[in-house]
Design an enzyme around this catalytic site. Structure first.
Site, mmCIF file in Angstrom:
data_model
loop_
_atom_site.group_PDB
_atom_site.id
_atom_site.type_symbol
_atom_site.label_atom_id
_atom_site.label_comp_id
_atom_site.label_asym_id
_atom_site.label_seq_id
_atom_site.Cartn_x
_atom_site.Cartn_y
_atom_site.Cartn_z
ATOM 1 N N HIS A 19 0.812 -1.215 0.000
ATOM 2 C CA HIS A 19 0.000 0.000 0.000
ATOM 3 C C HIS A 19 0.848 1.268 0.000
ATOM 4 O O HIS A 19 0.447 2.286 -0.570
ATOM 5 C CB HIS A 19 -0.961 -0.035 1.175
ATOM 6 N N HIS A 42 -7.139 -7.890 -8.224
ATOM 7 C CA HIS A 42 -7.496 -8.854 -7.176
ATOM 8 C C HIS A 42 -7.847 -8.056 -5.920
ATOM 9 O O HIS A 42 -7.098 -8.013 -4.946
ATOM 10 C CB HIS A 42 -6.342 -9.818 -6.896
ATOM 11 N N SER A 105 -6.469 -2.332 -0.700
ATOM 12 C CA SER A 105 -5.954 -1.475 -1.774
ATOM 13 C C SER A 105 -7.032 -0.659 -2.484
ATOM 14 O O SER A 105 -6.767 0.494 -2.872
ATOM 15 C CB SER A 105 -5.145 -2.301 -2.782
ATOM 16 N N GLU A 123 -13.088 -8.354 -8.457
ATOM 17 C CA GLU A 123 -13.048 -9.432 -7.476
ATOM 18 C C GLU A 123 -13.994 -10.538 -7.921
ATOM 19 O O GLU A 123 -15.160 -10.290 -8.206
ATOM 20 C CB GLU A 123 -13.447 -8.926 -6.089
ATOM 21 N N ASP A 147 -13.256 -11.763 -13.254
ATOM 22 C CA ASP A 147 -11.848 -12.157 -13.177
ATOM 23 C C ASP A 147 -10.982 -10.956 -13.548
ATOM 24 O O ASP A 147 -11.165 -10.341 -14.608
ATOM 25 C CB ASP A 147 -11.567 -13.322 -14.122
ATOM 26 N N GLY A 148 -10.041 -10.629 -12.682
ATOM 27 C CA GLY A 148 -9.244 -9.427 -12.876
ATOM 28 C C GLY A 148 -8.400 -9.445 -14.132
ATOM 29 O O GLY A 148 -8.239 -8.414 -14.802
ATOM 30 N N ASP A 168 -2.270 -8.383 -7.596
ATOM 31 C CA ASP A 168 -1.974 -8.913 -6.256
ATOM 32 C C ASP A 168 -2.678 -10.247 -6.038
ATOM 33 O O ASP A 168 -3.556 -10.369 -5.174
ATOM 34 C CB ASP A 168 -2.419 -7.869 -5.217
#
Length: 300
Positions: A19, A42, A105, A123, A147-148, A168
């Site tokens: 972060h 993510h 995040s 997410e 799906d990212g 991530d």
């Protein structure tokens, strides 16, 4: 993988590094008035309770964000040496710590993006997404149940054409390391000027087996390093790597540190990260190790 729950690790030393790097990158983008694009592939739930049973199981925040905050508050001399970025990060965290929460995040980014910037958080986990959707309601971040990686390449090149992506994944499966390589290989072809931030764990070579109590090899121990080598070979101008290790690797420590690999880092990010690592080294390192570093993997 849909079994990972970040609530067990919220606010730990890896979150602090991740972060702080995110804050540093977005603050560099904020220097210019032009709007930018941001995507968190993510995103997780967005906000985590530090009083949940998961968070209290190992109390990882105590040796992460809580210790950092207390160290800087307890010593005025130390606080005077900390960078503006650390203070910015802690000011974001403080808004949540009043409720014994920690911001993920998406919420860190939401505190920094401006009107006109376009920000998205992906997410896939159904329950995590429902929490993310609620937590993003009054922010400038749009939650997406998707799906990212699919979303990343569907949106590239983005409008506006400058910006950053945070990647991530939980790395529960060994295949996720290769997934990052494959998806970034496609992404940089579609958007070669984008800033890509990749978080990864640093894992000890051996570990104690929970069932037998014997010391065994860790099959994931070198996968981050191999991934970094591939990322450095991608067709981008530069690759900057930062690692923070709060302990030395041993069979008693699974993840002894973590890193952020930044493709196309913004100008002067290296000095920002050096200041961050200096403060984290003074505040969070348990055994006096000097394993933390900022290094160029590729330069123009």
């Amino acid at each position: 993988m849909l079994s990972y729950q970040h609530s067990f690790h919220a606010g730990n030393h890896a979150d602090v590094l991740k972060h702080l790097t995110l804050v540093a990158v977005l603050e560099r983008l904020n220097i210019k008035t032009k709007p930018y694009f941001y995507l968190d592939t993510h995103a997780g739930e967005g906000i985590y309770s530090l009083e949940s049973s998961q968070a209290l199981m190992n109390a990882e925040a105590d040796s992460g964000v809580v210790q950092l905050s207390q160290t800087l508050q307890d010593s005025m001399n130390e606080a005077s040496k900390s960078s503006d970025l650390i203070r910015c990060y802690l000011s974001i965290v403080d808004k949540y710590s009043e409720k014994t929460q920690y911001p993920g995040s998406p919420m860190v980014a939401a505190s920094l993006i401006r009107q006109g910037d376009k920000a998205f958080a992906a997410e896939l986990h159904p329950q995590a997404f429902e929490a993310l959707k609620q937590n993003c309601r009054r922010s400038g971040v749009k939650a997406q149940h998707r799906d990212g990686f699919d979303m990343l390449n569907a949106m590239l090149p983005p409008t506006p054409n400058r910006g950053a992506v945070l990647i991530d994944p939980p790395y529960e499966s060994k295949t996720e390391y290769q997934d990052v390589i494959d998806e970034l290989s496609k992404a940089v072809k579609r958007w070669p000027i984008g800033i890509y931030m990749v978080w990864y764990p640093l894992l000890s070579a051996t570990r104690i087996d929970r069932k037998s109590d014997e010391i065994v090899d860790n099959p994931k121990a070198t996968l981050s390093e191999k991934m970094l080598s591939h990322l450095a070979s991608l067709n981008v101008k530069s690759v900057l790597n930062v690692q923070f290790c709060n302990e030395k690797p041993s069979e008693n420590v699974g993840m002894y540190g973590s890193g952020m690999c930044i493709l196309n880092p913004p100008w002067q990010l290296e000095q920002d990260l050096n200041a961050i690592i200096e403060t984290l080294q003074q505040s969070l390192v348990k055994d006096g190790n000097q394993l933390s570093k900022v290094q160029w993997l590729k330069t123009e």
